[in-house]
Design an enzyme around this catalytic site. Structure first.
Site, PDB file in Angstrom:
ATOM      1  N   ASN B  81       0.952  -1.136   0.034  1.00 19.58           N
ATOM      2  CA  ASN B  81      -0.099   0.036  -0.012  1.00 19.58           C
ATOM      3  C   ASN B  81       0.854   1.250   0.005  1.00 19.58           C
ATOM      4  O   ASN B  81       1.830   1.228   0.438  1.00 19.58           O
ATOM      5  CB  ASN B  81      -1.088   0.105   1.229  1.00 19.58           C
ATOM      6  CG  ASN B  81      -0.338   0.668   2.607  1.00 19.58           C
ATOM      7  OD1 ASN B  81      -0.356   1.836   2.553  1.00 19.58           O
ATOM      8  ND2 ASN B  81       0.098  -0.052   3.332  1.00 19.58           N
ATOM      9  N   CYS B 142       6.730   5.601   8.793  1.00 18.66           N
ATOM     10  CA  CYS B 142       5.949   5.222   7.645  1.00 18.66           C
ATOM     11  C   CYS B 142       6.801   5.384   6.423  1.00 18.66           C
ATOM     12  O   CYS B 142       7.481   6.444   6.357  1.00 18.66           O
ATOM     13  CB  CYS B 142       4.797   6.024   7.472  1.00 18.66           C
ATOM     14  SG  CYS B 142       3.809   5.713   5.927  1.00 18.66           S
TER      15      CYS B 142
HETATM   16  C1  FMN Z   1      -3.518   0.049   3.965  1.00 24.28           C
HETATM   17  C2  FMN Z   1      -2.739   0.380   5.214  1.00 24.28           C
HETATM   18  C3  FMN Z   1      -2.516   1.584   5.886  1.00 24.28           C
HETATM   19  C4  FMN Z   1      -1.783   1.837   6.938  1.00 24.28           C
HETATM   20  N1  FMN Z   1      -1.612   3.039   7.586  1.00 24.28           N
HETATM   21  C5  FMN Z   1      -0.693   2.965   8.759  1.00 24.28           C
HETATM   22  C6  FMN Z   1      -0.771   4.419   9.360  1.00 24.28           C
HETATM   23  O1  FMN Z   1      -1.483   5.285   9.029  1.00 24.28           O
HETATM   24  N2  FMN Z   1       0.088   4.387  10.673  1.00 24.28           N
HETATM   25  C7  FMN Z   1       0.589   3.320  10.729  1.00 24.28           C
HETATM   26  O2  FMN Z   1       1.388   3.662  11.807  1.00 24.28           O
HETATM   27  N3  FMN Z   1       0.708   2.061  10.172  1.00 24.28           N
HETATM   28  C8  FMN Z   1      -0.161   2.091   9.310  1.00 24.28           C
HETATM   29  N4  FMN Z   1      -0.185   0.794   8.692  1.00 24.28           N
HETATM   30  C9  FMN Z   1       0.538  -0.458   8.956  1.00 24.28           C
HETATM   31  C10 FMN Z   1      -0.082  -1.122   9.978  1.00 24.28           C
HETATM   32  O3  FMN Z   1      -0.789  -0.690  11.207  1.00 24.28           O
HETATM   33  C11 FMN Z   1       0.707  -2.467  10.545  1.00 24.28           C
HETATM   34  O4  FMN Z   1       1.690  -2.200  11.224  1.00 24.28           O
HETATM   35  C12 FMN Z   1       1.067  -3.252   9.408  1.00 24.28           C
HETATM   36  O5  FMN Z   1       0.145  -3.335   8.263  1.00 24.28           O
HETATM   37  C13 FMN Z   1       1.418  -4.669   9.650  1.00 24.28           C
HETATM   38  O6  FMN Z   1       0.408  -5.395   9.996  1.00 24.28           O
HETATM   39  P1  FMN Z   1      -0.489  -6.238   9.265  1.00 24.28           P
HETATM   40  O7  FMN Z   1       0.147  -7.209   8.664  1.00 24.28           O
HETATM   41  O8  FMN Z   1      -1.659  -7.206  10.250  1.00 24.28           O
HETATM   42  O9  FMN Z   1      -1.466  -5.561   8.229  1.00 24.28           O
HETATM   43  C14 FMN Z   1      -1.059   0.513   7.492  1.00 24.28           C
HETATM   44  C15 FMN Z   1      -1.193  -0.754   6.799  1.00 24.28           C
HETATM   45  C16 FMN Z   1      -2.035  -0.822   5.715  1.00 24.28           C
HETATM   46  C17 FMN Z   1      -2.098  -2.209   4.897  1.00 24.28           C
END
Ligand code: FMN
Ligand code: FES
Lengths: 267, 327
Positions: B81, B142
């Site tokens: 993303n 990020c």
């Molecule tokens: C579409 C999307 C948007 C995200 N936006 C943020 C964000 O705004 N701030 C942040 O700290 N992490 C953001 N993340 C990261 C997630 O919080 C998380 O750390 C990461 O996706 C790993 O976890 P997962 O594999 O369960 O998705 C985002 C992830 C995705 C997929």
């Protein structure tokens, strides 16, 4: 109307020409799908393990009651390839109804439904509902494809008494060329007759861009059903941005659309 | 008593109440930032009060419109993303979004970021003054910010100064969200701990890329994006484990690819005090509630009565018998 996530089973997987197939599903419990508007969609995911995470979005082709619905699909990638192989009884998970659909048909307006390829379902449902609620002359289908096999479910339009204008690139059925040629002619005819028309379109992006130009040039209300990569389908991931003119540069295909006013779309 | 009955009885006895440092949690399962918006879109699908907590979409001082499309694409066991940290901005968040979150009675973690020191501090100060926020989760990781955002997340001295500066302007606990793109994850965690962070969240997404060979184009508009989902779980686990071993007792919120109760338990065993679930919520809006029940069942089956018992309970593999070359 709130959406729900629910388990479904395949009732039928019916192959059509051109690699298209219609999948019919039955929900395990009554769900709010019968009221789905044309253009609204369903997110579907099978038992795909950890390899394919995201569900796939499909326009609702038909939802006759609160337990049944169908979609039209064609193999495009890994998800649709697995769906093509589904057999009666196979389980999937559905989230629906999602999104905002097309404006309803109404007396005094002829809606020109401009469809290309896999963009047929929402316009097929629009025609079905319009024929029943307003009358078959409130809509006309303009439908384009590469060849005869690309144009499916035509018998339904005949049954409802909805007029169709067909175009194929190889001329195997209807006019030879793009559907936009037929659209231009139909708009001219409406102008000569003083007929009130609206354009509703769904299909490949190049076609939608052309329909948008034509609709805007003719100053006729034009609505486009757009497609974007989606992860969630309900406004959570912000992945499905659509560029628009207006107070903000983007709106969301899944929750603000998938149907947008052509004037709004920033193409 | 057969096996089944004993498992049911055990899972009834499992206690998911737990804590993250001084912060009480009803369950160790929170929604991950950016994957749960500000919770509203999920209310139609799931009883939000069943969650341990919610980390909001990252908030910046001013609203941000986000990146051009395409913003996402699916990859093997995950997705890329590049949303571009789109958000409503601090003022609209406090006015329009926080009230719903506050009412739920779950732990409210507000994820925030800036584009430079001043905007980070401004954001921490504005959010820190609001009622009903349990944690400020500071995103220094990020990979999508163009203007050198990657710096905050990869250089320990910079992260230390930034954390200290934000801790100084608010009484709300600050948890720093770390980037897996950092070379030295332990050094990063130690730096922010020293600066006054009450814990760390890890991992954020890992920078990646996908190509459409037919069109000879990158699959997302910014070329590189953040990889999430099961594809990154082994990396998340490894990093949580390294930080937990280096900084015993320092609260860690683990995440990356959690899809099941077993995934969550792996993170707890590696040393996480709680976990977040992100990408899984897209396909299954009720994922966290299902995972909570799976975790309860699995802990019962394994005779782990409390979350505290699970945390860091990993045992070392027995050493191999020494090899002696034949004489
Ligand atoms: C579409 C999307 C948007 C995200 N936006 C943020 C964000 O705004 N701030 C942040 O700290 N992490 C953001 N993340 C990261 C997630 O919080 C998380 O750390 C990461 O996706 C790993 O976890 P997962 O594999 O369960 O998705 C985002 C992830 C995705 C997929
Ligand atoms: S697909 Fe997730 S917000 Fe539209």
């Amino acid at each position: 109307m709130p959406a729900a996530q629910f388990d479904v089973r395949v009732v039928e997987n019916r192959a059509l020409t051109g690699g298209y197939f219609v999948l019919e599903f039955e929900a395990a419990r009554p769900v709010p799908i019968a009221a789905a508007r044309p253009g609204q969609f369903v997110m579907l995911r099978g038992d795909w393990g950890r390899e394919l995470l995201n569900p796939r979005a499909f326009s609702i082709l038909h939802a006759p009651d609160d337990r049944h619905f169908s979609i039209l699909a064609k193999v495009y990638g890994r998800g649709t390839a697995r769906m093509a192989a589904l057999a009666p009884g196979d389980p999937m998970t559905a989230t629906a109804p999602l999104g905002v659909g097309f404006p309803a048909a109404r007396a005094g307006v002829t809606q020109l439904l401009v469809a290309g390829g896999v963009g047929l379902p929402p316009l097929h449902l629009q025609a079905r509902v319009a024929a029943r609620e307003v009358g078959p002359r409130s809509v006309e289908l303009l439908y384009g494809g590469r060849n005869r096999d690309d144009l499916v479910l035509l018998e339904d339009f005949a049954r409802w008494g909805v007029q169709t204008h067909l175009a194929t690139e190889d001329g195997s059925v209807g006019a030879r060329g793009y559907v936009t040629v037929a659209l231009r002619e139909r708009i001219e005819l409406a102008r000569a007759r003083g007929e009130v028309i609206e354009l509703l379109s769904c299909g490949p992006t190049p076609m939608l861009r052309a329909v948008r130009e034509i609709g805007l040039a003719a100053a006729r209300p034009t609505y486009l059903c757009l497609e974007e990569n989606m992860a969630c389908g309900f406004g959570a991931c912000l992945g499905c941005a659509v560029p628009v003119h207006g107070p903000k540069p983007y709106r969301y295909c899944c929750s603000d659309g998938p149907v947008f006013d052509a004037r709004e779309v920033r193409w | 008593m057969n096996m089944h009955e004993s498992t049911d009885a055990n899972s009834r006895a499992v206690e998911l109440n737990c804590s993250f440092g001084h912060l009480p949690l009803k369950t160790p399962l929170l929604a991950a930032s950016g994957c749960f918006a500000y919770a509203e879109p999920f209310a139609q699908f799931v009883d939000l009060r069943l969650l341990g907590g919610i980390s909001t979409k990252g908030i910046s001082p001013l609203p941000r419109h986000g990146n051009p499309l395409p913003r996402i694409c699916e990859t093997a066991s995950g997705m890329l993303n590049s949303i571009g940290l789109e958000n409503v901005g601090v003022d609209a968040f406090l006015r329009d979004k926080l009230p719903l979150l506050r009412e739920l009675g779950v732990s409210v973690w507000v994820n925030f970021f800036g584009t430079d020191f001043e905007t980070y501090i401004e954001c921490a100060r504005a959010l820190g003054g609001a009622d009903g926020i349990d944690v400020l989760e500071m995103n220094i990781s990020c990979p999508n910010i163009k203007k050198g955002g990657i710096e905050f997340g990869t250089v320990p001295e910079v992260a230390h100064r930034l954390t200290r500066a934000c801790v100084d302007v608010t009484d709300t606990p600050i948890v720093v969200k770390l980037s897996p793109n950092a070379g030295d994850i332990v050094g990063m965690a130690a730096a922010v701990k020293e600066a006054g962070a009450c814990g760390v969240s890890l991992i954020n997404t890992i920078t990646g890329m996908a190509i459409d060979v037919r069109r000879r184009r990158p699959r997302i508009a910014t070329t590189y994006g953040g990889l999430s989902g099961p594809a990154i779980k082994p990396i998340g686990l490894r990093m949580v484990h390294q930080v937990a071993r280096a900084l015993p007792g320092f609260p860690i919120c683990g995440m990356g690819g959690i899809l099941s109760g077993e995934d969550a338990l792996e993170y707890l065993m590696a040393g996480a005090h709680c976990v977040q679930v992100g990408t899984a919520c897209f396909a299954e809006p009720g994922a966290i509630v299902r995972i909570t029940e799976e975790l309860r069942g699995l802990m019962g089956e394994l005779n782990i009565a409390t979350v505290a018992d699970a945390i860091g309970c990993l045992e070392a593999l027995p050493p191999e018998v020494e090899y002696r070359a034949p004489r």
